[in-house]
Write a protein that holds these residues in place. Structure first.
Motif, short mmCIF file in Angstrom:
data_model
loop_
_atom_site.label_atom_id
_atom_site.label_comp_id
_atom_site.label_asym_id
_atom_site.label_seq_id
_atom_site.Cartn_x
_atom_site.Cartn_y
_atom_site.Cartn_z
N ALA A 131 21.04 -46.89 -33.40
CA ALA A 131 20.15 -47.98 -33.79
C ALA A 131 18.73 -47.49 -34.01
CB ALA A 131 20.17 -49.07 -32.71
N VAL A 132 18.24 -46.62 -33.13
CA VAL A 132 16.87 -46.12 -33.25
C VAL A 132 16.71 -45.29 -34.52
CG1 VAL A 132 15.17 -44.57 -32.20
CG2 VAL A 132 16.43 -46.18 -30.77
N ILE A 133 17.67 -44.41 -34.81
CA ILE A 133 17.58 -43.55 -35.99
C ILE A 133 17.64 -44.38 -37.27
CG2 ILE A 133 18.76 -41.74 -37.29
CD1 ILE A 133 19.67 -40.59 -34.59
N ALA A 134 18.57 -45.36 -37.31
CA ALA A 134 18.69 -46.19 -38.51
C ALA A 134 17.42 -47.00 -38.75
CB ALA A 134 19.89 -47.12 -38.37
N ALA A 135 16.83 -47.55 -37.67
CA ALA A 135 15.62 -48.35 -37.83
C ALA A 135 14.43 -47.49 -38.22
CB ALA A 135 15.33 -49.09 -36.52
N THR A 136 14.35 -46.30 -37.64
CA THR A 136 13.22 -45.41 -37.94
C THR A 136 13.29 -44.88 -39.37
OG1 THR A 136 13.13 -44.74 -35.62
CG2 THR A 136 12.02 -43.31 -37.20
N VAL A 191 11.12 -36.24 -41.70
CA VAL A 191 12.10 -37.21 -41.22
C VAL A 191 12.56 -36.86 -39.81
CG1 VAL A 191 14.41 -38.15 -41.61
CG2 VAL A 191 12.89 -37.77 -43.56
N VAL A 192 12.86 -35.59 -39.59
CA VAL A 192 13.31 -35.15 -38.26
C VAL A 192 12.23 -35.41 -37.22
CG1 VAL A 192 13.96 -33.13 -36.89
CG2 VAL A 192 14.92 -33.45 -39.18
N ARG A 193 10.99 -35.14 -37.56
CA ARG A 193 9.89 -35.37 -36.62
C ARG A 193 9.79 -36.85 -36.25
NH1 ARG A 193 6.42 -32.94 -39.18
NH2 ARG A 193 5.47 -34.65 -40.35
N GLU A 194 9.88 -37.74 -37.24
CA GLU A 194 9.81 -39.19 -36.97
C GLU A 194 10.98 -39.64 -36.10
OE1 GLU A 194 7.56 -41.47 -37.73
OE2 GLU A 194 6.21 -40.00 -38.65
N VAL A 195 12.16 -39.11 -36.39
CA VAL A 195 13.35 -39.50 -35.61
C VAL A 195 13.21 -39.04 -34.17
CG1 VAL A 195 15.81 -39.02 -35.32
CG2 VAL A 195 14.92 -39.64 -37.57
N ARG A 196 12.77 -37.81 -33.96
CA ARG A 196 12.62 -37.30 -32.60
C ARG A 196 11.56 -38.07 -31.81
NH1 ARG A 196 11.85 -31.13 -31.87
NH2 ARG A 196 12.13 -31.85 -29.71
N LEU A 197 10.46 -38.42 -32.46
CA LEU A 197 9.42 -39.20 -31.78
C LEU A 197 9.97 -40.57 -31.37
CD1 LEU A 197 6.26 -38.41 -33.96
CD2 LEU A 197 6.66 -37.73 -31.58
N ALA A 198 10.74 -41.20 -32.27
CA ALA A 198 11.31 -42.51 -31.94
C ALA A 198 12.30 -42.42 -30.79
CB ALA A 198 11.98 -43.10 -33.18
N LEU A 199 13.14 -41.38 -30.79
CA LEU A 199 14.10 -41.20 -29.69
C LEU A 199 13.37 -40.92 -28.38
CD1 LEU A 199 16.84 -39.02 -31.45
CD2 LEU A 199 17.04 -41.42 -30.76
N ASP A 200 12.32 -40.14 -28.44
CA ASP A 200 11.56 -39.82 -27.23
C ASP A 200 10.90 -41.07 -26.65
OD1 ASP A 200 10.53 -37.73 -25.41
OD2 ASP A 200 8.59 -38.35 -26.21
N ARG A 201 10.34 -41.91 -27.53
CA ARG A 201 9.72 -43.16 -27.04
C ARG A 201 10.75 -44.09 -26.41
NH1 ARG A 201 6.82 -42.91 -32.08
NH2 ARG A 201 8.33 -44.36 -32.97
N VAL A 208 15.26 -35.35 -27.09
CA VAL A 208 16.16 -34.23 -27.35
C VAL A 208 15.32 -33.00 -27.68
CG1 VAL A 208 18.13 -35.61 -28.13
CG2 VAL A 208 16.36 -34.97 -29.78
N ARG A 209 15.87 -31.82 -27.42
CA ARG A 209 15.17 -30.56 -27.70
C ARG A 209 16.02 -29.72 -28.66
NH1 ARG A 209 17.72 -30.20 -22.86
NH2 ARG A 209 19.06 -28.37 -22.52
N PRO A 210 15.39 -28.90 -29.49
CA PRO A 210 16.15 -28.10 -30.46
C PRO A 210 16.95 -27.00 -29.80
CG PRO A 210 13.81 -27.56 -30.55
CD PRO A 210 13.92 -28.74 -29.63
N GLU A 211 18.17 -26.80 -30.30
CA GLU A 211 19.04 -25.72 -29.84
C GLU A 211 19.80 -25.16 -31.05
OE1 GLU A 211 21.62 -26.62 -26.62
OE2 GLU A 211 20.00 -27.18 -25.23
#
Length: 380
Positions: A242-247, A166-176, A181-184
Motif C-alpha cells: 500500500a505504501v509503495i503504490a501510494a508513494t 523513485v527508489v529514494r522516495e519509496v524507501r523514505l515512505a517505508l521508513d516513515r 529497509v537497507r540495501p543488500e
C-alpha cells in the motif's frame, strides 16, 4: 491430466506479474524506447521468444509441446512426424523474425545472411531469462510460504534516469511507516536474470537497468526496472504494498502497462507535480478533464483500478485532505515479534539443513577420493 493441468495453472499464477515485469524489461533491453504504434508488434516478438524453449522441446516431444501450449490432447490421426516439421519451422522462424525486426529498428535495410543469424543469440538470451523465472518462481513462493511469508508484485515502470529518485522516495515512505529497509546484494534469481539480459542487450549495443534489493526486519524488497517484489510477514507485506503504490503516484514511475492507461496516468502525474497544492478553479477544471478521461478509459480492469485510485489521490491532495496511507501515528505498522521469531527460526533451520547436506556431500566425496587413491597405490 487434471493433476498436470493444475500444476501448470499453479506455475502460471505464481509467475504472474513477475513474468510481466521481466517481459517489459526484455522489451526495453532489446528494443530500447518503444513508441505506442510499435508496442503490439514488439510485444508479440518477445512473446514468441519467451515460448521458444517450448518450440525446441516440440522437436523432440511434439505431442507434449502441443499439450503444454493448448492444455488439450492432440487427435491421434495427426502424425508426430508432421508435428515435428511444424515445430522445427517455428523454432527457426522466431530467431529470424527477431533478427529482422531488431535490424529494421537499427536502420539496417540491406538483406543479407546477418539478418538471419543475428536473432539467434538474442532469442537464446531472452528465452533463457524467461525460463529461469518461470521455473524458479514457484519454488521461491513455496519457500516463502513455508516461512510464513507472503509475496506480492507491484508494477513499477521507471526509466533508468529516474529509477534512483523513485527508489529514494519509496524507501523514505517505508521508513516513515516503520518499515525501513537497507540495501543488500540481490537474490540469485534477480542477479541471474539481470546478467542474462545485460549480455543479450550488449549484442545490439544496449544496456539494461540493474535490480536493487533491500531487506528489513519484516520484509524484503526487490526493485526491477519494470516492477517491484515485496516478500515478508503478511501484515508487513500488505502494508508495504500500500505504501509503495501510494508513494509511486507522485513519482515518475508508472503503475500501469496498457498504453491508454499510461497516457492518463502521465496526466495525473503532471497535474500532481505541476499544479501545486490547494484548490483553485484551474485545478478543478484539470481534475474534471482527468476524471472524464478515466471514465472513458478502455483498458484491463487492473490498470483502470490503478488509474482510478490515483485520480482519487489527486482529488484528496487538491482539497487538502490527508492521504489514508500517508504518515499518521495511527497508520504505522505494529510489529509482530512472534511471527518474526517463527520466520527466523525456520530460516535458521533451512540454512542448517543446507549446511548439513553440503557437509555430508563433501564427506562422501572425500571418502570416495580416498578409496580411489588407495586402489591406485595398491595397484602400483
Amino acid at each position: 491430466m487434471l493433476l498436470i493441468q493444475g500444476l501448470l495453472g499453479l506455475i502460471r499464477r505464481s509467475a504472474g506479474k513477475v513474468i510481466q515485469s521481466i517481459f517489459g524489461w526484455a522489451v526495453s533491453a532489446l528494443f530500447g524506447d518503444v513508441q505506442k504504434n510499435e508496442k503490439t508488434l514488439l510485444a508479440a516478438v518477445v512473446g514468441a521468444v519467451a515460448l521458444w524453449p517450448v518450440l525446441l522441446a516440440g522437436i523432440a516431444f511434439p505431442r507434449v509441446a502441443v499439450f503444454v501450449l493448448t492444455l488439450a490432447p492432440l487427435p491421434k490421426w495427426i502424425s508426430g512426424g508432421a508435428l515435428r516439421i511444424v515445430w522445427i519451422s517455428l523454432a527457426l522462424l522466431v530467431p529470424f523474425a527477431v533478427g529482422i525486426v531488431v535490424q529494421r529498428r537499427e536502420g539496417i535495410r540491406e538483406w543479407g545472411w546477418k539478418n538471419f543469424v543475428a536473432g539467434f543469440p538474442l532469442t537464446l538470451g531472452i528465452s533463457s531469462a524467461f525460463t529461469v523465472a518461470f521455473f524458479a518462481l514457484p519454488f521461491q513462493k513455496l519457500a516463502a510460504a513455508l516461512r510464513g511469508m507472503q509475496e506480492e508484485h507491484i508494477t513499477l515502470i521507471a526509466e533508468e534516469g529516474v529509477q534512483e529518485d523513485v527508489v529514494r522516495e519509496v524507501r523514505l515512505a517505508l521508513d516513515r511507516d516503520g518499515l525501513g529497509v537497507r540495501p543488500e546484494r540481490p537474490p540469485w534469481m534477480a542477479r541471474t536474470i539481470a546478467a542474462i539480459l545485460k549480455l543479450t542487450a550488449a549484442v545490439v549495443g544496449k544496456d539494461t537497468g540493474r535490480p536493487l534489493f533491500f531487506r528489513g526486519p519484516d520484509l524484503e524488497l526487490t526493485i526491477y526496472p519494470h516492477g517491484a517484489t515485496v516478500r515478508g510477514l503478511p501484515r508487513a507485506t500488505a502494508r508495504a504494498h500500500a505504501v509503495i503504490a501510494a508513494t509511486a503516484t507522485h513519482t515518475a514511475a508508472l503503475q500501469t502497462t496498457d498504453p491508454s492507461a499510461q497516457k492518463v496516468e502521465r496526466k495525473i502525474k503532471a497535474a500532481w507535480n505541476g499544479a501545486g497544492s490547494g484548490r483553485s478553479r484551474g485545478s478543478d477544471i484539470l481534475f474534471e478533464r482527468i476524471a472524464r478521461d478515466v471514465s472513458r478509459l478502455d483498458c484491463p480492469y487492473e490498470d483502470w483500478e490503478v488509474v482510478y485510485r490515483q485520480c482519487l489521490q489527486l482529488r484528496l491532495a487538491r482539497h487538502g485532505f490527508a492521504d489514508p496511507v500517508a504518515e499518521r501515528p495511527g497508520a504505522r505498522l505494529e510489529s509482530d515479534p512472534a511471527r518474526r521469531r517463527g520466520s527466523r527460526r525456520f530460516g535458521r533451520a533451512r540454512r542448517l539443513t543446507k549446511e548439513n547436506a553440503a557437509a555430508t556431500a563433501a564427506n562422501r566425496v572425500s571418502k570416495l577420493a580416498e578409496r580411489v587413491a588407495k586402489r591406485l597405490l595398491g595397484h602400483r
